[in-house]
Design an enzyme around this catalytic site. Sequence first.
Site, mmCIF file in Angstrom:
data_model
loop_
_atom_site.group_PDB
_atom_site.id
_atom_site.type_symbol
_atom_site.label_atom_id
_atom_site.label_comp_id
_atom_site.label_asym_id
_atom_site.label_seq_id
_atom_site.Cartn_x
_atom_site.Cartn_y
_atom_site.Cartn_z
ATOM 1 N N HIS A 49 0.850 -1.189 0.000
ATOM 2 C CA HIS A 49 0.000 0.000 0.000
ATOM 3 C C HIS A 49 0.890 1.245 0.000
ATOM 4 O O HIS A 49 2.101 1.159 0.245
ATOM 5 C CB HIS A 49 -0.932 0.021 1.226
ATOM 6 C CG HIS A 49 -0.209 0.015 2.532
ATOM 7 N ND1 HIS A 49 -0.044 -1.112 3.293
ATOM 8 C CD2 HIS A 49 0.427 1.001 3.194
ATOM 9 C CE1 HIS A 49 0.640 -0.825 4.370
ATOM 10 N NE2 HIS A 49 0.947 0.459 4.332
HETATM 11 C C1 T46 Z 1 2.793 0.730 6.945
HETATM 12 C C2 T46 Z 1 3.587 -0.511 7.157
HETATM 13 C C3 T46 Z 1 5.050 -0.236 7.314
HETATM 14 C C4 T46 Z 1 -4.527 -0.912 13.424
HETATM 15 O O1 T46 Z 1 -5.625 -1.211 13.934
HETATM 16 N N1 T46 Z 1 -3.867 0.206 13.844
HETATM 17 C C5 T46 Z 1 -2.654 0.568 13.314
HETATM 18 O O2 T46 Z 1 -2.093 1.583 13.733
HETATM 19 C C6 T46 Z 1 -2.088 -0.248 12.276
HETATM 20 C C7 T46 Z 1 -0.757 0.138 11.650
HETATM 21 C C8 T46 Z 1 -2.767 -1.354 11.865
HETATM 22 N N2 T46 Z 1 -3.976 -1.682 12.434
HETATM 23 C C9 T46 Z 1 -4.653 -2.900 12.015
HETATM 24 C C10 T46 Z 1 -5.184 -2.881 10.583
HETATM 25 C C11 T46 Z 1 -5.088 -4.339 10.167
HETATM 26 O O3 T46 Z 1 -6.258 -5.018 10.563
HETATM 27 O O4 T46 Z 1 -3.710 -3.984 12.061
HETATM 28 C C12 T46 Z 1 -3.911 -4.878 10.981
HETATM 29 C C13 T46 Z 1 -2.651 -5.065 10.173
HETATM 30 O O5 T46 Z 1 -2.352 -3.821 9.472
HETATM 31 P P1 T46 Z 1 -1.763 -3.795 7.986
HETATM 32 O O6 T46 Z 1 -2.287 -4.946 7.209
HETATM 33 O O7 T46 Z 1 -2.006 -2.429 7.422
HETATM 34 O O8 T46 Z 1 -0.191 -4.011 8.287
HETATM 35 P P2 T46 Z 1 1.026 -3.886 7.259
HETATM 36 O O9 T46 Z 1 2.175 -4.550 7.922
HETATM 37 O O10 T46 Z 1 0.663 -4.329 5.897
HETATM 38 O O11 T46 Z 1 1.316 -2.289 7.159
HETATM 39 C C14 T46 Z 1 1.732 -1.572 8.317
HETATM 40 C C15 T46 Z 1 0.989 -0.240 8.404
HETATM 41 O O12 T46 Z 1 -0.425 -0.475 8.362
HETATM 42 C C16 T46 Z 1 1.359 0.710 7.297
HETATM 43 O O13 T46 Z 1 0.891 2.010 7.584
HETATM 44 O O14 T46 Z 1 3.270 1.674 6.349
HETATM 45 O O15 T46 Z 1 3.134 -1.317 8.262
#
Ligand code: T46
Length: 131
Positions: A49
């Site tokens: 993303h």
């Molecule tokens: C990024 C990279 C480096 C939350 O509820 N609160 C939060 O602050 C975050 C970051 C995530 N979440 C929830 C949303 C999803 O259900 O945690 C779950 C996993 O998040 P996501 O799939 O977005 O994780 P990554 O590792 O793909 O991405 C994350 C960050 O979301 C993003 O901003 O830049 O790490």
Amino acid sequence: MQPTLIDFNIHGDDRGSLIALEQHKDIPFDVKRVYYIFDTKADVRRGFHAHKHLEQVAVCIKGACTFKLDDGKSQQHIRLDTPSRGLYIGNSVWREMYDFTENCVLLVMASNLYDESDYIRNYNDFITQVS
Ligand code: T46
């Protein structure tokens, strides 16, 4: 601002090491949120993303992982493998994280609270927006 590596000052003495991070000194924005990624399974890729507005600094405080960063014109791969170096990622940069070591703890400081509407999760939409 382009993705940039930031070297942090280590306060080391005969007891070990300490790194302190302060907003607008070591981190170039107000830090509104901190999260960390750990226990990442082998061969997993995360991210996929970009953000519309969010700025972040990521640091592997334990272990290592690699970021693939893509601004729509060029791509780069940056290995984070020390707690003394952070990676600044501004808005409009597609990111993927991979090659996590088993012990990796990836700490991320963010300029805003969690907001799903700030995410661009479709690569074609991202390319359209940065073109
Ligand atoms: C990024 C990279 C480096 C939350 O509820 N609160 C939060 O602050 C975050 C970051 C995530 N979440 C929830 C949303 C999803 O259900 O945690 C779950 C996993 O998040 P996501 O799939 O977005 O994780 P990554 O590792 O793909 O991405 C994350 C960050 O979301 C993003 O901003 O830049 O790490």
